[in-house]
Write an enzyme that holds these catalytic residues in place. Structure first.
Site, mmCIF file in Angstrom:
data_model
loop_
_atom_site.group_PDB
_atom_site.id
_atom_site.type_symbol
_atom_site.label_atom_id
_atom_site.label_comp_id
_atom_site.label_asym_id
_atom_site.label_seq_id
_atom_site.Cartn_x
_atom_site.Cartn_y
_atom_site.Cartn_z
ATOM 1 N N ASP A 79 89.971 31.044 49.371
ATOM 2 C CA ASP A 79 89.361 31.471 50.554
ATOM 3 C C ASP A 79 87.958 30.550 50.845
ATOM 4 O OD1 ASP A 79 89.009 32.629 53.125
ATOM 5 O OD2 ASP A 79 88.252 34.403 52.330
ATOM 6 N N ASP B 160 82.704 35.522 46.663
ATOM 7 C CA ASP B 160 83.913 36.097 47.278
ATOM 8 C C ASP B 160 85.154 35.658 46.707
ATOM 9 O OD1 ASP B 160 85.402 37.787 48.936
ATOM 10 O OD2 ASP B 160 84.909 36.513 50.932
HETATM 11 P P1 ADP Z 1 83.780 39.603 52.321
HETATM 12 O O1 ADP Z 1 85.104 40.000 51.609
HETATM 13 O O2 ADP Z 1 83.463 40.781 53.478
HETATM 14 O O3 ADP Z 1 83.657 38.200 53.270
HETATM 15 P P2 ADP Z 1 81.728 38.585 50.689
HETATM 16 O O4 ADP Z 1 81.675 38.711 49.055
HETATM 17 O O5 ADP Z 1 81.964 37.185 51.108
HETATM 18 O O6 ADP Z 1 82.792 39.643 51.064
HETATM 19 O O7 ADP Z 1 80.421 39.010 51.043
HETATM 20 C C1 ADP Z 1 79.934 39.145 52.424
HETATM 21 C C2 ADP Z 1 78.625 38.548 52.438
HETATM 22 O O8 ADP Z 1 77.539 39.440 51.839
HETATM 23 C C3 ADP Z 1 78.386 36.984 52.070
HETATM 24 O O9 ADP Z 1 78.868 36.256 53.309
HETATM 25 C C4 ADP Z 1 77.134 36.979 51.643
HETATM 26 O O10 ADP Z 1 76.358 36.724 52.898
HETATM 27 C C5 ADP Z 1 76.498 38.447 51.114
HETATM 28 N N1 ADP Z 1 76.895 38.398 49.791
HETATM 29 C C6 ADP Z 1 77.970 38.905 49.094
HETATM 30 N N2 ADP Z 1 77.679 38.808 47.574
HETATM 31 C C7 ADP Z 1 76.389 38.457 47.578
HETATM 32 C C8 ADP Z 1 75.584 38.178 46.380
HETATM 33 N N3 ADP Z 1 75.828 38.327 45.076
HETATM 34 N N4 ADP Z 1 74.232 37.893 46.541
HETATM 35 C C9 ADP Z 1 73.706 37.856 47.861
HETATM 36 N N5 ADP Z 1 74.554 37.883 48.996
HETATM 37 C C10 ADP Z 1 75.660 38.412 48.954
HETATM 38 MN MN MN Z 2 83.402 36.401 52.442
#
Ligand code: ADP
Ligand code: MN
Length: 252
Positions: free
Chosen positions: A189, A206
């Site tokens: 993804d 992610d």
């Molecule tokens: P989703 O499945 O909802 O897309 P993500 O893992 O991409 O989940 O997380 C969503 C958002 O949260 C990311 O785009 C980022 O902005 C923030 N985020 C996620 N993990 C982290 C992290 N470890 N540190 C800082 N920000 C994070």
């Molecule tokens: Mn994401």
């Protein structure tokens, strides 16, 4: 519901206030009984000692900033059991030999998914890739390192483009290659949404859907990741042929 209230009181006693952290809707959709219990376990293990504000509300998960037991910033990613996008998850999970034997109900798939993101991050971290360090998981909750500074997460690449697109493009192709060749994973993804840019580098995040090369769709996912990056960087710089990149990575 009295069990929920009880867990909520227990968590408050440990300094974790869910009731005040967010709006009613978030509370009801995210912090159900299973989730509160998982949070309680993580707090009891002293993995976390506070839950802060919301960073993101996605299709499947909510992300919050939090404090670790040692007071460092961390991130709590909670896969929603009530309103998660569960069909997409089962498609990915069921083709993955690591998770072939789980009972196929909604909760189990979400728990397996959470564990899968934890182990994917660990695999990537172990070969030196720039990903958030996974700290712990319990049921539908994943705790990982905070990627950012002074409680502000680094922005997604789409919101904070690189100064030198050629170099950024080569950096990303290097990450995809190392992920495949060293960690034996395909992100699945990859986009300018799932790359954070800050502290002078690019971070992959992610990884719940990431699969091993023996997944039946691994090459299709890899090709799509490459296409996404060519599309994104293509408006800033010259890109290489997608098929050639794929061949170079998988070595066929
Ligand atoms: P989703 O499945 O909802 O897309 P993500 O893992 O991409 O989940 O997380 C969503 C958002 O949260 C990311 O785009 C980022 O902005 C923030 N985020 C996620 N993990 C982290 C992290 N470890 N540190 C800082 N920000 C994070
Ligand atoms: Mn994401």
């Amino acid at each position: 519901d009295s069990r929920i209230e009880e867990l909520d009181r227990e968590l408050s006693r440990m300094g974790i206030r869910i009731r005040d952290t967010d709006q009613r809707k978030v509370r009801d959709e995210v912090f159900d009984e299973v989730t509160l219990l998982a949070l309680y376990k993580l707090a009891n293990r002293k993995v976390i000692n506070a839950v802060g504000g919301s960073i993101s509300t996605g299709k499947e998960a909510n992300v919050f900033i939090a404090k670790r037991g040692d007071d460092l910033d961390c991130v709590i990613k909670i896969y929603r059991i009530r309103t998660g996008n569960f069909n997409v998850m089962s498609d990915y999970i069921l083709g993955d030999p690591r998770f072939a034997s789980i009972r196929k109900n909604k909760k189990n798939i979400i728990f397996a998914w959470t564990k899968k993101e934890f182990s994917n991050l660990k695999r990537a971290l172990d070969v030196g890739l720039p990903v958030p360090e996974p700290i712990a998981f319990d049921r539908n909750i994943l705790i990982m390192d905070f990627i950012g500074k002074d409680e502000v997460p680094y922005p997604q690449l789409r919101l904070n483009p690189v100064d030198d697109p050629e170099a950024g493009y080569i950096e990303v192709l290097g990450l995809i290659t190392d992920l495949y060749q060293k960690a034996r994973l395909v992100h699945g993804d990859l986009s300018e949404y799932n790359i954070l840019h800050g502290g002078g580098k690019l971070w992959l995040i992610d990884m719940g859907q990431a699969v091993t090369p023996d997944h039946p769709s691994a090459h299709r996912f890899l090709f799509r990741d490459i296409q996404n990056m060519n599309r994104y960087f293509g408006s800033w710089c010259e890109t290489l042929d997608e098929h050639e990149i794929l061949r170079g990575i998988v070595g066929e």
